[in-house]
Design a protein around this motif. Sequence first.
Motif, PDB file in Angstrom:
ATOM      1  N   PHE A 267      50.837   7.492  43.812  1.00 20.69           N
ATOM      2  CA  PHE A 267      49.739   7.441  42.844  1.00 20.69           C
ATOM      3  C   PHE A 267      50.016   6.367  41.797  1.00 20.69           C
ATOM      4  O   PHE A 267      51.172   5.974  41.579  1.00 20.69           O
ATOM      5  N   ALA A 268      48.953   5.891  41.187  1.00 19.92           N
ATOM      6  CA  ALA A 268      49.072   4.837  40.179  1.00 19.92           C
ATOM      7  C   ALA A 268      48.813   5.417  38.802  1.00 19.92           C
ATOM      8  O   ALA A 268      47.971   6.309  38.636  1.00 19.92           O
ATOM      9  N   VAL A 269      49.560   4.937  37.830  1.00 23.41           N
ATOM     10  CA  VAL A 269      49.335   5.318  36.447  1.00 23.41           C
ATOM     11  C   VAL A 269      49.294   4.064  35.588  1.00 23.41           C
ATOM     12  O   VAL A 269      50.114   3.157  35.747  1.00 23.41           O
ATOM     13  N   ARG A 270      48.296   4.019  34.726  1.00 25.90           N
ATOM     14  CA  ARG A 270      48.179   2.965  33.715  1.00 25.90           C
ATOM     15  C   ARG A 270      48.182   3.664  32.366  1.00 25.90           C
ATOM     16  O   ARG A 270      47.352   4.533  32.120  1.00 25.90           O
ATOM     17  N   ALA A 271      49.142   3.322  31.521  1.00 21.08           N
ATOM     18  CA  ALA A 271      49.305   4.047  30.257  1.00 21.08           C
ATOM     19  C   ALA A 271      49.364   3.088  29.092  1.00 21.08           C
ATOM     20  O   ALA A 271      50.160   2.137  29.087  1.00 21.08           O
TER      21      ALA A 271
END
Length: 796
Positions: free
Chosen positions: A34-38
């Motif tokens: 999964f991808a996370v952009r924070a």
Amino acid sequence: MLVSLTLAEARVRAALLHDVSYVLDLDITDADSFAVRAEVTFSCREPGAETFLELAHALELRVDGAEPEYDGNRIRLTDLQATQTILVEARLPYVTDGDGMHTFTDPADGETYRSAYCSIDIAHLVYPCFDQNDLKASITLRVTAPEAWTVLANSRVVSSENGRWEFATTPPLPPAMFAMCGGPWASVTWEHAGLPFGWHARASLREQLERDADDLRRVTEACFDHYAEVFTEPFPFDSYDQAMVPGHNWGAMETPGCVTYRDEMLPLSPLTQPERRARSMVIAHEMAHMWFGDLVTMTWWEDTWLQESFADYLGFRVAQEAGVEAPWVDFTIARKPYAYLADARRSTHPVAPRAEDVPDVDAASGNFDALSYAKGNSCLRQLVTWIGEDAFYTGVNAYLSRHKWGNTVLDDFVDALDEATPDRDVRAWAQAWLRTTGFDTITATRDGDGPGSEVVLTREGSRPHTLRVTSYDDSWVELGSVFVDLADEPVRVPGAAVVVPNAHGETYARVRLDDVSWAAVSQGLAEIPDPDARALLWATAVDLAWAGELPMDDFLALVERHLPAETHPAVAHNVPTWAGGKLLTTLVPAEAVTGVRARLSTTYATALEQDPHPDVAAVLTRHLAAVDSDQPRLRGFAATDDASLRWTALKRLASLGALDADDIERERAADGTIVAELGAARALAARPDPQAKADAWTRIVENPKISNREVQAIAQGLWDPERTDLVATYVDRYLAETPRLAVARGSAFAELMGKHVFPTVPLTEGQVAALRTALAGDLPTILRRAWEDALDDVAG
């Protein structure tokens, strides 16, 4: 392996940073990761300083568009500004061990679920964060999911379209309280007190959710209304979803606005009465956390009790308001004995230890134990008995209002209670009860001969106790109850045929009855009309057996004599749980196990022949299926619609050599649910065949993607206390191979192997010696704690 955050590191970082917030964008559409952009925004009190963000096991990572200094656990941040925003873009793996972004495909229908299971030291397996309680932050969440899915999170949905979900910004939360659950959920939703509520479960459990919906809603609303009445701080969040999720390691997790539960709490078959009672108490427990843990949060992990003890106490206390009759019966017989057991181990710790005694998060993880839960609950119950419920809630409400959205330590709570009770020295009470280890023993003796002689109560220990003493005549008619204060000086109470100290369990202390009373109890235990007193006396018998003061044969005689007449489902369930579980595998020599199981089987069958209440019959039937050797009867159980009973019987048949692999596969294929998948794994491992045991062990140790549930199920089948010779080699292999596996697979697997895969068979002297030798080696903290506890239990 994850790096454990230390107390020193947490204190430095908390002194440096403030005003943290996260804007998170998760994409859970990919099958493999999964991808996370924070966007991580914070202020720094010392511009130019450095610190670190935690993010574990990133497969890809960019920080502000560049490759960061990253060691697989932490991102180094240098030259901090007074206020700044850092953009982190990463791709992370899914997990199947329940720690992180858990993925699960339901064998019943092929549907997939992906949920972020956080908690202690796990949030940074899901998103980059300052993963400590006292750096609370608001979270703004956006999620991209498959279009057919529903996504649940800590706050209300702002918008959802074409698989794109946006949620309202949360109030300040500890990073560990982040929740996100995605999948094609079956849902029941409604409004109550102006807020949206919902219960959610896997699509294949829609029928079970609808079956239990009225009960789930009733308990939820009753608990909510009671907390609204006793707490002056209103419910602190904008919605309240509750989800039965697959693969959860905890019984439940108090993530605000979106509480998650093990989906075993929504079984395929109708719940037994003890299961329904337990679920109601967990619902009350988790809702209490909305105030104790979420609104007000402990600063560091020495104050786990400020959350768990309170929620545990209120879970039982408030369950009564939700319609659970005599909830303390469950606590007394099912949970409290484990606190005494834990308090006798080397790992015992105060309910509220000093911060320096919990030097890192790995050490803290061991404190989520029977001391922080059951003993802490007992201490609070004693406190309420001593100061009164009105004063208790006055102090609680002052504490919650004074520290809302903040972090606290023990002194903060004691200050609030002390102000509410000027006639009580709460500080001295806290020192005596919360800062010390061990348990007191309350002993009753007769000042003379015969049932009419005065009874003298003495205390071995150091704590003051306020407790109820109940007396009965020789026909088990209650003569009366009186509260007494017992400290250094003995207390005298009028004599009677039977005198029971701490009859309703208001204090935390072992009880030893006088000889006249115990003799009467031994003959007439089942005749005592009060289920609370019966539970206390059964728990005392368990404790006596564990302490070596009651021979196991005498304990079994009590079970044979009195269990067939037991009328309370919680007692009828938990006495066999003790007799056929912890006591059997620890106190019964291997050569006697089959005989003990035969005695228990005969006792359960005798009880069922007496046509008990259906709630009692249901639990006794399941216990019978676990130990029975009557194959025709077992095959009858295996033909029922009760999935739990069916797979219990099939496992027992497999362990008797009455089923082969093809038989088990036919049963699994005909069912098709996760219950069948795990039941088949358990039954295959249970076969009394060397190759079956070899295959079981291989599945545990050689499949890096095996789920937590499958590992536990295989272990439940692998260990056979009736055939210790057959599994002896796997005791040796367990001790030899587990440390390597724990290091390679991380803390969740270490805990799983240490607590749930440890051999549940009578150990030989040589195997105990091997365990001691293994403990002399270099072990992960979590595994060491589990093995030390096991050694203390088996070595006495």
